[in-house]
Design a protein around this motif. Structure first.
Motif, PDB file in Angstrom:
ATOM      1  N   LEU A 119       2.344   1.682  -3.462  1.00 32.12           N
ATOM      2  CA  LEU A 119       1.380   2.265  -4.394  1.00 32.12           C
ATOM      3  C   LEU A 119       1.348   3.782  -4.257  1.00 32.12           C
ATOM      4  N   LYS A 120       1.404   4.264  -3.031  1.00 36.37           N
ATOM      5  CA  LYS A 120       1.406   5.707  -2.806  1.00 36.37           C
ATOM      6  C   LYS A 120       2.652   6.351  -3.414  1.00 36.37           C
ATOM      7  N   LYS A 121       3.784   5.690  -3.285  1.00 38.43           N
ATOM      8  CA  LYS A 121       5.017   6.208  -3.881  1.00 38.43           C
ATOM      9  C   LYS A 121       4.919   6.238  -5.403  1.00 38.43           C
ATOM     10  N   ILE A 122       4.367   5.174  -5.969  1.00 37.78           N
ATOM     11  CA  ILE A 122       4.224   5.090  -7.425  1.00 37.78           C
ATOM     12  C   ILE A 122       3.293   6.182  -7.928  1.00 37.78           C
ATOM     13  N   ARG A 123       2.170   6.369  -7.243  1.00 36.31           N
ATOM     14  CA  ARG A 123       1.203   7.390  -7.672  1.00 36.31           C
ATOM     15  C   ARG A 123       1.804   8.795  -7.533  1.00 36.31           C
ATOM     16  N   SER A 124       2.564   9.012  -6.455  1.00 38.43           N
ATOM     17  CA  SER A 124       3.184  10.318  -6.242  1.00 38.43           C
ATOM     18  C   SER A 124       4.200  10.620  -7.338  1.00 38.43           C
ATOM     19  N   TYR A 125       5.048   9.644  -7.647  1.00 37.19           N
ATOM     20  CA  TYR A 125       6.016   9.841  -8.723  1.00 37.19           C
ATOM     21  C   TYR A 125       5.295  10.012 -10.058  1.00 37.19           C
ATOM     22  N   GLY A 126       4.223   9.251 -10.248  1.00 38.86           N
ATOM     23  CA  GLY A 126       3.481   9.310 -11.500  1.00 38.86           C
ATOM     24  C   GLY A 126       2.942  10.699 -11.798  1.00 38.86           C
ATOM     25  N   ILE A 127       2.557  11.439 -10.762  1.00 44.77           N
ATOM     26  CA  ILE A 127       2.064  12.806 -10.952  1.00 44.77           C
ATOM     27  C   ILE A 127       3.167  13.686 -11.536  1.00 44.77           C
ATOM     28  N   THR A 128       4.382  13.525 -11.016  1.00 45.23           N
ATOM     29  CA  THR A 128       5.515  14.289 -11.521  1.00 45.23           C
ATOM     30  C   THR A 128       5.831  13.918 -12.961  1.00 45.23           C
ATOM     31  N   ALA A 129       5.832  12.606 -13.243  1.00 42.41           N
ATOM     32  CA  ALA A 129       6.127  12.142 -14.598  1.00 42.41           C
ATOM     33  C   ALA A 129       5.053  12.605 -15.578  1.00 42.41           C
ATOM     34  N   GLU A 130       3.808  12.619 -15.126  1.00 41.10           N
ATOM     35  CA  GLU A 130       2.713  13.073 -15.987  1.00 41.10           C
ATOM     36  C   GLU A 130       2.873  14.543 -16.350  1.00 41.10           C
ATOM     37  N   ARG A 131       3.304  15.342 -15.399  1.00 43.31           N
ATOM     38  CA  ARG A 131       3.534  16.764 -15.674  1.00 43.31           C
ATOM     39  C   ARG A 131       4.618  16.923 -16.746  1.00 43.31           C
ATOM     40  N   GLU A 132       5.680  16.126 -16.634  1.00 37.73           N
ATOM     41  CA  GLU A 132       6.761  16.211 -17.617  1.00 37.73           C
ATOM     42  C   GLU A 132       6.292  15.726 -18.983  1.00 37.73           C
ATOM     43  N   ASP A 170       0.831  -1.202   0.000  1.00 31.64           N
ATOM     44  CA  ASP A 170       0.000   0.000   0.000  1.00 31.64           C
ATOM     45  C   ASP A 170       0.867   1.253   0.000  1.00 31.64           C
ATOM     46  N   GLU A 171       1.948   1.209   0.771  1.00 31.60           N
ATOM     47  CA  GLU A 171       2.881   2.342   0.798  1.00 31.60           C
ATOM     48  C   GLU A 171       3.596   2.485  -0.544  1.00 31.60           C
TER      49      GLU A 171
END
Length: 316
Positions: free
Chosen positions: A103-116, A100-101
């Protein structure tokens, strides 16, 4: 020893531990396979976008139903995804907490990657779906590698990690209903890629991978094998991209068109190829784009490479 030196010594010791863990992981043949997950994902997204013909989708020869993106746009975002997949695999490898932790890391990084991704494409959404799905595969592969798992552990771990995702993010009364996925669930009950990952990619496991293997066994070249696999996925995928751009009735129509193409032989017959060409024109006229199926084609390619390491030498 001053405070700065103590800090640097601690960093050095941590790095040594990470390096030792990394090379220990390499001793297992299964772990060596998992180590290539991000590479396979990058190869998969490049193969997917270059495959032709794909009704309604961007290919090396067509912009499909899109007037705002092309193969060039996809090349720009693919470079971002390649780095993201490697970073997420590293995050999974280093993670020592719960799934679960992670997944939170993946989603958090994913937001940054999506912005790029959106920055390099000037705001065009080329590959956000595969960033999410491939990001989960990358992160879980790294986690499995550092926890003694093998490639067979990826799907069960993803199911475990995303258990309840649809309820938490779509069915919950607290969800905002502002993203495309949230709006589609509210209006049509479409769970999209969230439902697919929570169930362990059933469209890929039950349909995509068998279709790809069958096409290869029949002697198709790689391009045609991927076209056949995409059409197969289109018969079953709950494609939120189709519904978002059109409506739920069109999704059913897309599934029926794809099933008819397969019934006519798909890439293996003249009738099947003519039906694919006809679908290309129809999808473009109606602005239909089965992007969800395209994302799952990339996952299919990735899992095939994880299992087989490479395509047959004569398939290119």
């Amino acid at each position: 020893m001053n405070e700065q030196n103590i800090f640097l010594q601690r960093v050095d010791n941590d790095e040594i531990k990470i390096i030792n863990q990394y090379y220990t992981c390499q001793l297992s043949s299964f772990d060596a396979d998992l180590q290539k997950t991000s590479q396979y994902l990058t190869q998969a997204i490049l193969l997917e976008v270059n495959t032709h013909p794909k009704p309604g989708l961007v290919t090396r020869l067509s912009n499909g139903s899109h007037n705002d993106m092309s193969i060039i746009t996809f090349m720009m975002s693919s470079a971002v995804l390649s780095k993201a997949f490697q970073d997420l695999q590293d995050i999974g490898t280093a993670h020592q907490g719960s799934l679960d932790e992670l997944l939170k890391k993946i989603r958090s990084y994913g937001i940054t990657a999506e912005r790029e991704l959106l920055r390099v494409t000037k705001g065009i959404n080329t590959q956000r779906g595969i960033l999410f799905a491939g990001g989960l595969v990358s992160g879980v592969a790294g986690y499995a590698m550092s926890h003694g798992g093998d490639r067979q552990a990826i799907i069960p771990l993803i199911k475990n990690m995303t258990a309840g995702l649809v309820d938490k993010e779509l069915r919950s009364l607290a969800y905002r209903g502002t993203t495309a996925g949230e709006k589609l669930f509210k209006e049509s009950g479409i769970t999209g890629i969230r439902g697919e990952v929570e169930k362990g990619f059933p469209s890929v496991i039950k349909h995509g991978l068998p279709a790809l293997q069958e096409a290869i066994d029949k002697g198709a070249n790689l391009n045609d094998a991927l076209v056949q696999t995409l059409i197969t996925l289109m018969t079953v995928v709950e494609d939120s991209n189709v519904v978002w751009r059109t409506n739920l009735a069109t999704l059913v129509e897309v599934q029926n068109i794809a099933a008819n193409i397969l019934a006519l032989g798909g890439v293996f017959t003249d009738l099947g190829r003519k039906a694919i060409a006809k679908a290309e024109k129809y999808f473009e006229a109606k602005r239909i784009s089965p992007g969800g199926s395209a994302d799952l084609l990339s996952i299919t390619i990735t899992l095939y490479l994880l299992e087989n390491k490479e395509f047959p030498y004569d398939i290119f």
